[in-house]
Design a protein around this motif. Structure first.
Motif, PDB file in Angstrom:
ATOM      1  N   LEU A  49       7.760  -2.137  -0.333  1.00 34.24           N
ATOM      2  CA  LEU A  49       7.768  -1.393   0.947  1.00 34.24           C
ATOM      3  C   LEU A  49       6.382  -0.813   1.251  1.00 34.24           C
ATOM      4  CD1 LEU A  49      11.157   0.568   0.594  1.00 34.24           C
ATOM      5  CD2 LEU A  49      10.669  -1.285   2.211  1.00 34.24           C
ATOM      6  N   PHE A  50       5.736  -0.272   0.225  1.00 35.55           N
ATOM      7  CA  PHE A  50       4.404   0.317   0.440  1.00 35.55           C
ATOM      8  C   PHE A  50       3.354  -0.773   0.715  1.00 35.55           C
ATOM      9  CE2 PHE A  50       6.322   3.738  -2.376  1.00 35.55           C
ATOM     10  CZ  PHE A  50       6.554   4.619  -1.327  1.00 35.55           C
ATOM     11  N   TYR A  51       3.460  -1.896   0.013  1.00 30.73           N
ATOM     12  CA  TYR A  51       2.535  -3.012   0.297  1.00 30.73           C
ATOM     13  C   TYR A  51       2.748  -3.534   1.717  1.00 30.73           C
ATOM     14  CZ  TYR A  51       1.003  -3.434  -4.634  1.00 30.73           C
ATOM     15  OH  TYR A  51       0.459  -3.209  -5.879  1.00 30.73           O
ATOM     16  N   GLN A  52       3.993  -3.515   2.167  1.00 33.50           N
ATOM     17  CA  GLN A  52       4.264  -3.968   3.545  1.00 33.50           C
ATOM     18  C   GLN A  52       3.569  -3.076   4.572  1.00 33.50           C
ATOM     19  OE1 GLN A  52       8.543  -4.155   3.369  1.00 33.50           O
ATOM     20  NE2 GLN A  52       8.555  -6.386   3.117  1.00 33.50           N
ATOM     21  N   LEU A  53       3.558  -1.760   4.304  1.00 34.72           N
ATOM     22  CA  LEU A  53       2.860  -0.851   5.214  1.00 34.72           C
ATOM     23  C   LEU A  53       1.369  -1.183   5.243  1.00 34.72           C
ATOM     24  CD1 LEU A  53       4.635   2.548   4.393  1.00 34.72           C
ATOM     25  CD2 LEU A  53       4.886   1.182   6.480  1.00 34.72           C
ATOM     26  N   LEU A  54       0.830  -1.583   4.085  1.00 38.69           N
ATOM     27  CA  LEU A  54      -0.580  -1.970   4.029  1.00 38.69           C
ATOM     28  C   LEU A  54      -0.805  -3.283   4.776  1.00 38.69           C
ATOM     29  CD1 LEU A  54      -1.262  -0.935   0.348  1.00 38.69           C
ATOM     30  CD2 LEU A  54      -2.630  -0.174   2.309  1.00 38.69           C
ATOM     31  N   GLU A  55       0.136  -4.188   4.639  1.00 39.97           N
ATOM     32  CA  GLU A  55       0.021  -5.461   5.360  1.00 39.97           C
ATOM     33  C   GLU A  55      -0.027  -5.193   6.869  1.00 39.97           C
ATOM     34  OE1 GLU A  55       2.520  -8.810   3.967  1.00 39.97           O
ATOM     35  OE2 GLU A  55       2.747  -9.420   6.058  1.00 39.97           O
ATOM     36  N   GLU A  56       0.830  -4.293   7.327  1.00 38.90           N
ATOM     37  CA  GLU A  56       0.836  -3.942   8.759  1.00 38.90           C
ATOM     38  C   GLU A  56      -0.500  -3.363   9.211  1.00 38.90           C
ATOM     39  OE1 GLU A  56       4.078  -1.237   9.371  1.00 38.90           O
ATOM     40  OE2 GLU A  56       5.545  -2.717   8.637  1.00 38.90           O
ATOM     41  N   LEU A  57      -1.199  -2.736   8.270  1.00 43.70           N
ATOM     42  CA  LEU A  57      -2.498  -2.142   8.613  1.00 43.70           C
ATOM     43  C   LEU A  57      -3.634  -3.161   8.491  1.00 43.70           C
ATOM     44  CD1 LEU A  57      -2.044   1.314   6.841  1.00 43.70           C
ATOM     45  CD2 LEU A  57      -2.225   0.949   9.313  1.00 43.70           C
ATOM     46  N   GLY A  58      -3.272  -4.409   8.207  1.00 42.80           N
ATOM     47  CA  GLY A  58      -4.275  -5.466   8.183  1.00 42.80           C
ATOM     48  C   GLY A  58      -4.958  -5.663   6.833  1.00 42.80           C
ATOM     49  N   GLU A  59      -4.329  -5.177   5.766  1.00 41.55           N
ATOM     50  CA  GLU A  59      -4.962  -5.288   4.447  1.00 41.55           C
ATOM     51  C   GLU A  59      -4.720  -6.644   3.771  1.00 41.55           C
ATOM     52  OE1 GLU A  59      -6.948  -2.535   2.546  1.00 41.55           O
ATOM     53  OE2 GLU A  59      -7.219  -2.830   4.696  1.00 41.55           O
ATOM     54  N   GLY A  60      -3.855  -7.462   4.352  1.00 40.84           N
ATOM     55  CA  GLY A  60      -3.547  -8.759   3.736  1.00 40.84           C
ATOM     56  C   GLY A  60      -2.078  -8.854   3.388  1.00 40.84           C
ATOM     57  N   LYS A  61      -1.691 -10.054   2.935  1.00 37.35           N
ATOM     58  CA  LYS A  61      -0.285 -10.308   2.612  1.00 37.35           C
ATOM     59  C   LYS A  61       0.147  -9.532   1.373  1.00 37.35           C
ATOM     60  CE  LYS A  61       0.824 -13.422   5.707  1.00 37.35           C
ATOM     61  NZ  LYS A  61       1.778 -12.973   6.741  1.00 37.35           N
ATOM     62  N   ALA A  69      -0.427  -7.490  -4.257  1.00 38.14           N
ATOM     63  CA  ALA A  69       0.158  -7.197  -5.568  1.00 38.14           C
ATOM     64  C   ALA A  69      -0.506  -8.023  -6.668  1.00 38.14           C
ATOM     65  CB  ALA A  69       1.660  -7.469  -5.544  1.00 38.14           C
ATOM     66  N   HIS A  70      -0.757  -9.301  -6.386  1.00 37.86           N
ATOM     67  CA  HIS A  70      -1.145 -10.210  -7.469  1.00 37.86           C
ATOM     68  C   HIS A  70      -2.627 -10.505  -7.567  1.00 37.86           C
ATOM     69  CE1 HIS A  70       3.172 -11.098  -6.854  1.00 37.86           C
ATOM     70  NE2 HIS A  70       3.162 -11.264  -8.157  1.00 37.86           N
ATOM     71  N   ASP A  71      -3.363 -10.327  -6.487  1.00 39.20           N
ATOM     72  CA  ASP A  71      -4.704 -10.885  -6.465  1.00 39.20           C
ATOM     73  C   ASP A  71      -5.793  -9.875  -6.103  1.00 39.20           C
ATOM     74  OD1 ASP A  71      -6.384 -12.959  -6.916  1.00 39.20           O
ATOM     75  OD2 ASP A  71      -6.001 -14.028  -5.038  1.00 39.20           O
ATOM     76  N   ARG A  72      -5.718  -8.689  -6.684  1.00 43.67           N
ATOM     77  CA  ARG A  72      -6.809  -7.735  -6.495  1.00 43.67           C
ATOM     78  C   ARG A  72      -7.452  -7.448  -7.837  1.00 43.67           C
ATOM     79  NH1 ARG A  72      -3.351  -3.655  -4.940  1.00 43.67           N
ATOM     80  NH2 ARG A  72      -5.003  -2.110  -4.881  1.00 43.67           N
TER      81      ARG A  72
END
Lengths: 276, 328
Positions: free
Chosen positions: A72-84, A89-92
């Motif tokens: 859910l928190f990653y989805q909020l970041l995705e909405e802000l344009g941070e990526g999928k 989760a896997h590729d930072r």
């Protein structure tokens, strides 16, 4: 947006209008997402190895919920344009990750497929301390100026208190049983006291977070947590809470995070363009 | 899931049993009544059930281990959540079944501790498929799709089992297994429609699992491995079909699906024989099967080692909990 205007930000688009606001918001979201992701990753390693079968089922259920919260928190970041979400989760890189260092700590000796001498005392102390903290943080966030985040916090709080209750029960039962069990918990509490410090930090944008009313202040977060833990322990350890290995909120991490990343991105990186 | 019994002690003589009582019991079985935990039952029925259900339960628990290898590694958050939920279900099935077995063992003064210790000592067997290694993510899909697919077939065969507590547990287990097969199928479909690499690991996985899948249902008759308890299970209406009938049902259902995905099986002779009305296939190596279920399979030792470490390493926790229960 000035403090005290009680201005509410209702969408990602609106949040992007103010670069400082956006930066503080993203910082907070990365902390929330990465914390839950690492805690649930360590939980997933335990699957099949818990002290008894009933606990395996219960722990796995909590771990799934917690990973769901990370999503859910990653989805909020995705909405802000941070990526999928899956890239987040896997590729930072480790230096881009904002989870607290104590949460990346290995479950014990060995590997989950080979000689897993995992320590239940560490798991009970870590999860009890973490869930206590998470509840305080989420409750503060329900009043956050970023409405989509406040909504998610409300949703997560519908199940998270049960997670806390589960670990609190484990903590109380073990703490009040055999001398051996209590001693094992005490060792892990002493260890946590040297390492838990950065969990309670909000990182380089802590001031902005408070200013924009995204979150309560670090001092308040810490005081509330100490208050809860004191209720459980009776007296708190005399030393100040440390952060022996640095602060994950600043992107500092240990080799335990490298080990975690290597496992959780194993399949993901085997064919990066693929749809799984 | 397990329904094949090799070393049963269910030939035990029915000493001290009243023939009239036995006849009444058999009349109930014939009438399709369900036997409950507190009802009178002949010893070979009880012992057969204990063997069957404890193997089934412990296989669910040991079965969590090969799939679990892919839980922390699953490629996306969605897949991580899906496979974790799936493995959790298997542990849950194990728990449910061990509870049923524990009730049956009560008259012998045995508990779950005995079951776990029998597993670790090698006296309690677990299903052949769970002795096999996993190598790639495709195996996570293969276990869900075909191993659980095979499990659905053999468990559906017992959905009307004469022993009530087992029969009811199976209702729930079968419902969940259907979701598992769908979960496995979804992983398989993504790989089948994916990159060259993904298709390669998929075919390689199927090649590796094929003999184990054939072995899944056990040998066709006792001649193959020396002894088989399938007949007594049928007499007491615990299961309906024999091993070969189940294997044929599995091939009927899944081979067309395998071929339609453009996959092959490592058996050039496999075909449907219209005259016989059944699939003709190359027999797997039943000697190897015997070795595998004697805990001499490729990963038997390692998987048992995991359970042993979990059991011994956490013994302090169980001690602490039991202390509180007795309030000392």
């Amino acid at each position: 947006m000035e403090r005290g205007e009680e201005k509410v930000i209702t969408s990602a688009e609106q949040a992007k209008q103010d670069p400082t606001y956006l930066q503080a918001l993203k910082e907070l979201l990365y902390q929330l997402a990465d914390d839950d992701f690492l805690v649930s990753f360590r939980g997933s390693e335990w699957l099949g190895l818990a002290p008894h079968i009933e606990e395996d089922v219960a722990f796995s259920s909590i771990t799934q919920n917690t990973m769901g919260h990370a999503l859910l928190f990653y989805q909020l970041l995705e909405e802000l344009g941070e990526g999928k979400v899956d890239v987040l989760a896997h590729d930072r890189k480790p230096s881009e990750r904002k989870n607290a260092i104590y949460l990346e700590k290995k479950n014990g000796e060995g590997h989950y497929t080979e000689e897993p001498y995992y320590d239940w005392a560490l798991t009970v102390v870590r999860n009890y301390f973490y869930e206590t903290f998470k509840k305080i943080k989420l409750e503060a966030i329900t009043k956050s100026s970023y409405q989509p985040l406040a909504n998610v916090a409300g949703k997560v709080l519908m199940e998270q208190p049960y997670h806390l209750a589960h670990w609190k029960l484990w903590f109380e039962q073990l703490y009040n049983s055999t001398d051996d069990a209590r001693a094992r918990l005490q060792t892990r509490i002493a260890e946590a006291w040297e390492e838990f410090g950065d969990v309670l930090e909000l990182g380089p944008y802590a001031t902005e977070m408070a200013h924009f009313e995204l979150m309560i202040s670090e001092v308040e977060l810490r005081d509330r947590w100490l208050e809860e833990i004191e209720l459980m322990l009776g007296t708190l350890p005399s030393r100040t809470l440390g952060k022996k290995y640095g602060s994950g909120r600043e992107g500092e991490h240990t080799s335990d995070l490298d080990q975690a990343i290597e496992i959780f991105q194993d399949v993901y990186v085997s064919d990066e363009g693929a749809v799984w | 899931m397990y329904n094949y019994l090799e070393y049963g002690s269910s030939d035990a003589p029915r000493n001290h049993e009243d023939p009239e009582q036995y006849d009444r019991f058999m009349a109930r079985i014939e009438a399709g009544e369900k036997i409950e935990a507190d009802d009178w039952m002949p010893d070979d029925y009880r012992q057969g059930l204990i063997k069957l259900i404890s193997m089934h339960g412990i296989s669910e628990i040991m079965g969590a281990l090969p799939e679990k290898e892919w839980v922390p590694k699953a490629p996306t958050l969605k897949r991580k959540l899906g496979i974790m939920a799936k493995v959790q279900d298997e542990m849950g099935h194990g728990q449910l079944l061990l509870r049923v077995a524990e009730d049956l063992m009560k008259p012998y003064g045995k508990t779950r501790k005995d079951l776990i210790e029998n597993l670790l000592s090698g006296d309690l067997k677990f299903h052949n498929v769970f002795h096999m290694p996993t190598k790639t993510w495709a195996d996570a899909g293969m276990v869900g799709w075909l191993v659980d697919g095979a499990a659905i077939i053999s468990q559906t065969n017992m959905l009307d089992a004469s022993y009530g507590p087992y029969q009811r547990a199976l209702q729930r287990i079968c419902q969940e297994e259907v979701f598992h097969a769908q979960h496995g199928e979804a992983i398989i479909m993504a790989l089948a429609e994916g990159s060259d690499h993904q298709r390669e690991i998929l075919q390689e996985s199927l090649n590796r699992w094929w003999p184990s899948l054939l072995m899944f249902f056990g040998p066709a008759s006792a001649d193959t491995t020396g002894s088989s308890k399938q007949d007594i299970m049928i007499k007491y209406k615990i299961r309906k079909s024999n091993n070969e009938e189940l294997r044929q049902a599995f091939l009927d259902k899944y081979l067309p699906r395998v071929f339609s995905l453009g996959l092959t099986v490592p058996d050039e002779t496999v075909h449907y024989d219209e005259e016989q009305g059944q699939w003709v296939y190359q027999q797997p190596d039943w000697d190897e099967f015997k070795q595998i279920i004697k805990n001499k399979g490729p990963r038997s030792k390692e998987r048992l080692r995991l359970r042993q470490i979990a059991y011994e390493n956490n013994s302090w926790v169980r001690q602490a909990l039991s202390k509180e229960v007795v309030g000392s």
